[in-house]
Design an enzyme around this catalytic site. Structure first.
Site, mmCIF file in Angstrom:
data_model
loop_
_atom_site.group_PDB
_atom_site.id
_atom_site.type_symbol
_atom_site.label_atom_id
_atom_site.label_comp_id
_atom_site.label_asym_id
_atom_site.label_seq_id
_atom_site.Cartn_x
_atom_site.Cartn_y
_atom_site.Cartn_z
ATOM 1 N N ASN A 177 30.626 -21.950 26.410
ATOM 2 C CA ASN A 177 29.616 -22.575 27.116
ATOM 3 C C ASN A 177 30.859 -23.848 27.974
ATOM 4 O O ASN A 177 30.120 -24.413 28.817
ATOM 5 C CB ASN A 177 28.297 -23.587 26.676
ATOM 6 C CG ASN A 177 28.771 -23.991 25.072
ATOM 7 O OD1 ASN A 177 29.923 -23.928 25.047
ATOM 8 N ND2 ASN A 177 28.133 -24.942 25.056
ATOM 9 N N LYS A 200 41.654 -19.378 19.724
ATOM 10 C CA LYS A 200 40.628 -18.147 19.406
ATOM 11 C C LYS A 200 39.466 -18.399 21.054
ATOM 12 O O LYS A 200 38.601 -19.193 20.059
ATOM 13 C CB LYS A 200 39.912 -17.324 18.991
ATOM 14 C CG LYS A 200 39.569 -15.913 19.290
ATOM 15 C CD LYS A 200 38.991 -15.383 18.316
ATOM 16 C CE LYS A 200 37.774 -15.314 17.400
ATOM 17 N NZ LYS A 200 37.071 -14.996 19.365
ATOM 18 N N VAL A 254 25.763 -21.454 14.399
ATOM 19 C CA VAL A 254 24.935 -21.929 12.303
ATOM 20 C C VAL A 254 25.598 -20.137 11.647
ATOM 21 O O VAL A 254 26.707 -20.663 11.186
ATOM 22 C CB VAL A 254 24.338 -22.287 12.293
ATOM 23 C CG1 VAL A 254 23.638 -22.848 11.019
ATOM 24 C CG2 VAL A 254 23.381 -23.771 13.021
ATOM 25 N N GLU A 274 31.305 -27.735 14.309
ATOM 26 C CA GLU A 274 30.522 -28.450 16.113
ATOM 27 C C GLU A 274 29.404 -27.106 16.081
ATOM 28 O O GLU A 274 29.992 -25.984 17.057
ATOM 29 C CB GLU A 274 31.288 -28.206 17.012
ATOM 30 C CG GLU A 274 32.412 -29.064 16.960
ATOM 31 C CD GLU A 274 31.419 -30.737 16.341
ATOM 32 O OE1 GLU A 274 31.421 -31.368 16.558
ATOM 33 O OE2 GLU A 274 32.898 -31.669 15.898
ATOM 34 N N CYS A 308 25.638 -27.290 23.733
ATOM 35 C CA CYS A 308 24.315 -27.507 22.428
ATOM 36 C C CYS A 308 23.718 -28.479 22.034
ATOM 37 O O CYS A 308 22.637 -28.357 20.476
ATOM 38 C CB CYS A 308 26.190 -27.048 21.186
ATOM 39 S SG CYS A 308 26.917 -28.836 21.578
ATOM 40 N N GLU A 488 34.334 -34.624 16.689
ATOM 41 C CA GLU A 488 35.664 -34.106 17.825
ATOM 42 C C GLU A 488 35.835 -35.530 18.340
ATOM 43 O O GLU A 488 34.684 -36.411 18.437
ATOM 44 C CB GLU A 488 35.190 -32.940 19.037
ATOM 45 C CG GLU A 488 35.489 -32.145 18.124
ATOM 46 C CD GLU A 488 36.105 -30.485 18.748
ATOM 47 O OE1 GLU A 488 35.388 -30.094 19.760
ATOM 48 O OE2 GLU A 488 36.357 -30.008 18.121
HETATM 49 N N1 LIG Z 1 28.553 -28.282 18.657
HETATM 50 C C1 LIG Z 1 29.258 -28.085 19.386
HETATM 51 O O1 LIG Z 1 30.068 -28.919 19.758
HETATM 52 C C2 LIG Z 1 29.238 -27.263 19.701
HETATM 53 C C3 LIG Z 1 29.282 -26.924 21.256
HETATM 54 C C4 LIG Z 1 29.557 -25.844 21.933
HETATM 55 C C5 LIG Z 1 28.423 -24.675 21.710
HETATM 56 N N2 LIG Z 1 28.139 -24.848 19.844
HETATM 57 C C6 LIG Z 1 27.344 -23.703 19.634
HETATM 58 O O2 LIG Z 1 27.944 -22.397 19.962
HETATM 59 C C7 LIG Z 1 26.591 -21.157 20.148
HETATM 60 C C8 LIG Z 1 27.225 -20.104 21.183
HETATM 61 O O3 LIG Z 1 28.356 -19.962 20.774
HETATM 62 P P1 LIG Z 1 28.856 -18.848 21.232
HETATM 63 O O4 LIG Z 1 27.403 -17.873 21.128
HETATM 64 O O5 LIG Z 1 29.588 -18.332 21.641
HETATM 65 O O6 LIG Z 1 28.431 -18.936 19.749
HETATM 66 P P2 LIG Z 1 29.412 -17.510 18.354
HETATM 67 O O7 LIG Z 1 28.910 -18.870 17.106
HETATM 68 O O8 LIG Z 1 28.279 -16.438 18.397
HETATM 69 O O9 LIG Z 1 30.743 -17.414 18.644
HETATM 70 C C9 LIG Z 1 31.536 -18.471 18.736
HETATM 71 C C10 LIG Z 1 32.863 -18.067 17.888
HETATM 72 O O10 LIG Z 1 33.159 -17.378 17.402
HETATM 73 C C11 LIG Z 1 33.472 -16.320 17.635
HETATM 74 N N3 LIG Z 1 33.472 -15.576 16.021
HETATM 75 C C12 LIG Z 1 32.508 -14.884 15.840
HETATM 76 N N4 LIG Z 1 32.462 -14.222 13.879
HETATM 77 C C13 LIG Z 1 33.487 -14.599 14.036
HETATM 78 C C14 LIG Z 1 33.496 -14.452 12.869
HETATM 79 N N5 LIG Z 1 32.974 -13.588 12.561
HETATM 80 N N6 LIG Z 1 34.446 -15.093 12.206
HETATM 81 C C15 LIG Z 1 35.587 -15.633 12.888
HETATM 82 N N7 LIG Z 1 35.110 -16.256 14.406
HETATM 83 C C16 LIG Z 1 34.318 -15.086 14.829
HETATM 84 C C17 LIG Z 1 33.315 -15.902 18.653
HETATM 85 O O11 LIG Z 1 34.305 -14.560 18.844
HETATM 86 C C18 LIG Z 1 33.504 -16.817 19.145
HETATM 87 O O12 LIG Z 1 34.866 -17.827 19.190
HETATM 88 C C19 LIG Z 1 25.306 -22.219 20.258
HETATM 89 O O13 LIG Z 1 24.960 -22.551 18.980
HETATM 90 C C20 LIG Z 1 25.792 -24.003 20.495
HETATM 91 O O14 LIG Z 1 24.832 -24.704 19.772
HETATM 92 C C21 LIG Z 1 28.455 -25.472 19.389
HETATM 93 O O1 LIG Z 2 28.007 -27.647 24.232
HETATM 94 C C1 LIG Z 2 27.770 -28.376 23.503
HETATM 95 C C2 LIG Z 2 28.774 -30.100 23.877
HETATM 96 C C3 LIG Z 2 30.074 -29.695 24.301
HETATM 97 C C4 LIG Z 2 30.795 -30.131 25.193
HETATM 98 N N1 LIG Z 2 31.992 -29.134 25.016
HETATM 99 C C5 LIG Z 2 32.463 -29.126 23.649
HETATM 100 N N2 LIG Z 2 31.051 -29.251 22.809
#
Ligand SMILES: NC(=O)c1ccc[n+]([C@@H]2O[C@H](COP(=O)([O-])OP(=O)(O)OC[C@H]3O[C@@H](n4cnc5c(N)ncnc54)[C@H](O)[C@@H]3O)[C@@H](O)[C@H]2O)c1
Ligand SMILES: O=CCc1c[nH]cn1
Length: 513
Positions: A177, A200, A254, A274, A308, A488
């Site tokens: 995102n 990555k 999560v 995060e 997020c 962060e």
């Molecule tokens: N707290 C924050 O700062 C923050 C910021 C942005 C997004 N998010 C969260 O991210 C989620 C959306 O992102 P997404 O769909 O890319 O998440 P995701 O967990 O599907 O993937 C995130 C990353 O992890 C990698 N990944 C997937 N499985 C893995 C494994 N078994 N081992 C190692 N790496 C692995 C993916 O390829 C990707 O690069 C939402 O839940 C959102 O809330 C949190």
């Molecule tokens: O998506 C959640 C907030 C954010 C923005 N950049 C990194 N985290």
């Protein structure tokens, strides 16, 4: 169709070409891994992934997912860079970070354009992401030179001192995102502390991290200091399990976060997680309504709701509920959806088709469970024919929601605002905290005591008072509860990318048995 096959030495060409591009024209032909200061094809592969242009639904790149051998090469290469980089003074590291920040600023439009093409967010928003990216590099450049230990006087003239030392090769794993911004938010503090980083990106958004890698190299970072490996879960696992990786910083969901923590625990590696959220936004009757409405929109519809910390549970005090709903619907109707590269677009497509279907599925189940779709929540086909296969939907406002509905309990990660009403402060606090998540929250009120009282009681990592989704790099960002741990941004993040060594100095003789 424009084929953007730019070699590293042609960065200025890249800048003017990308900045001038329009939706539907970009195809990437270059290697997408970055190792030793150049783009490379991975040494081995564990499958392929397709990256899309969400605005048109076109495939813009097919990437090779890095296998174990490529991951090992990247780690070895980063270890070499770590050797020299970790010996540099803070001022020397700062110079590289400042030059990289300057280059990001200079290439802001090109980077934002690339981000928009690959992610789908409006270029208006993507430019703001690029701003908080170079700001992050500048901020940690500023801290690099002032990282210092303590001197502690001991009996008999002996003394001790502490040194803040880097960890080694750190891995950053990003979500789709905020592709460029996440790469900056992880690499800037990591490099400032003297570490190397392997990043990555999500396989959905592989492109912009390469721009950062090229910028670091041009800014004077030693080859290997910031490497990029592409791939999905399997590649991420190779990285987390590699014995020479010292730390993993993860942004994502999560369930993936739990797996990362498990793998890292086996290697006794520190992790920053995060993760996701289902954040409450509480609007009291004594708020400035206009700001509260704007705040609710920012809290739900930025980046098509794929943020997020979005405040997706909007609790509105009963006395102002009707007024609030009327105003929020009026404002939402005005959001311009369409080609994200157009200057006046404020909402682009979602990241991909499965995700769009998933978000629409949440709306369907909300209706089944008794919620009312007051506005939007439908697939949207822009009039421009080149956008007809893009992943668009209209922003959705749900009312008549209750705390037990799926749309109120689960992270949707799309433009869906659930409105709930409340009577009083005590009640709303209990309901706001009744979630497994704890990433963020917001409160709108003109009562200063109430604002701070509520902020203190919300179980979240970040609480916004009278605004939402503002992320200055000076402020720490991270979660409580299942939204993760570690931070962060802010000064505190130095602690998550360094370790403390204690040195004891004996000034007398050794006392023996
Ligand atoms: N707290 C924050 O700062 C923050 C910021 C942005 C997004 N998010 C969260 O991210 C989620 C959306 O992102 P997404 O769909 O890319 O998440 P995701 O967990 O599907 O993937 C995130 C990353 O992890 C990698 N990944 C997937 N499985 C893995 C494994 N078994 N081992 C190692 N790496 C692995 C993916 O390829 C990707 O690069 C939402 O839940 C959102 O809330 C949190
Ligand atoms: O998506 C959640 C907030 C954010 C923005 N950049 C990194 N985290």
């Amino acid at each position: 169709m424009f084929l953007c096959a730019v070699r590293p030495r042609q960065a200025s060409l890249f800048r003017s070409v990308v900045a001038a591009m329009s939706t539907g024209t970009f195809v990437l032909l270059q290697p997408l891994n970055y190792r030793g200061g150049v783009r490379v094809e991975p040494a081995d592969s564990c499958g392929t992934e397709k990256a899309f242009e969400p605005a048109t639904g076109r495939v813009i790149a097919t990437l090779q997912c890095s296998g174990e051998k490529e991951v090992d090469l990247a780690v070895k290469n980063s270890m070499l860079a770590f050797k020299s980089w970790s010996q540099k003074s803070g001022m020397e590291r700062a110079q590289v970070l400042l030059e990289a920040a300057r280059m990001i600023k200079e290439q802001k439009d090109a980077i934002a354009t690339m981000e928009t093409i690959n992610n789908g967010k409006s270029v208006f928003e993507a430019r703001q992401d690029v701003d908080t990216s170079w700001q992050c590099l500048e901020y940690y450049a500023g801290l690099a030179a002032s990282m210092a230990g303590e001197h502690i006087q001991l009996p008999g003239g002996s003394f001790g001192y502490t040194r803040r030392e880097p960890l080694g090769v750190c891995v950053g794993i990003g979500a789709w995102n905020y592709p460029f911004q996440i790469a900056c938010w992880k690499s800037a503090p990591a490099l400032a502390c003297g570490n190397a980083m392997i990043f990555k990106p999500s396989p959905f958004t592989p492109v912009s991290a390469l721009l950062l890698a090229e910028i670091y190299t041009k800014a004077g970072a030693p080859p290997g200091l910031f490497n990029v490996v592409q791939g999905g879960a399997a590649t991420g696992q190779f990285l987390c399990q590699h014995p020479d990786v010292a730390k993993v910083s993860f942004t994502g969901s999560v369930p993936t976060g739990a797996k990362i923590m498990e793998m890292s625990a086996k290697g006794i590696k520190p992790v920053t997680l995060e993760l996701g959220g289902k954040s409450p936004l509480i609007i009291f009757e004594d708020c400035t309504l206009e700001n509260a409405v704007k705040g609710a929109m920012v809290a739900n519809f930025l980046s098509q709701g794929q943020v997020c910390c979005n405040g997706t549970r909007v609790f509105v005090q009963k006395t102002i509920l009707d007024k609030f709903i009327k105003e929020v619907v009026e404002q939402t109707e005005k959001i311009k959806i369409g080609d994200p590269l157009l200057e006046d677009t404020r909402m682009g497509p979602l990241i991909n088709e499965p995700h769009l279907e998933r978000v629409l599925g949440f709306i369907k189940s909300a209706k089944k469970q008794g919620a009312t779709v007051l506005y939007g929540g439908k697939p949207y086909v822009p009039t421009d024919p080149k956008l007809k296969h893009g992943f668009y939907m209209t922003p959705c406002i749900l009312t008549d929601c209750t705390d037990d509905m799926t749309c109120v309990r689960e992270e949707i990660f799309g433009p869906v605002m659930s409105i709930l009403s409340f009577e009083n402060e005590e009640e709303v606090l209990e309901r706001a905290n009744d979630t497994i998540y704890g990433l963020a929250a917001g409160v709108f009120t003109r009562n200063i005591q109430r604002a701070h009282r509520v902020a203190a009681q919300l179980q979240v990592g970040t609480c916004y008072i009278n605004n939402y989704n503002v992320s200055p790099v000076e402020l720490p960002f991270g979660g409580y509860k299942k939204s993760g741990f570690g931070r962060e941004n802010g000064r505190v993040t130095i602690e998550y990318y360094s370790q403390l060594k204690t040195v004891y100095v004996e000034m007398g003789d050794v006392e023996s048995f």
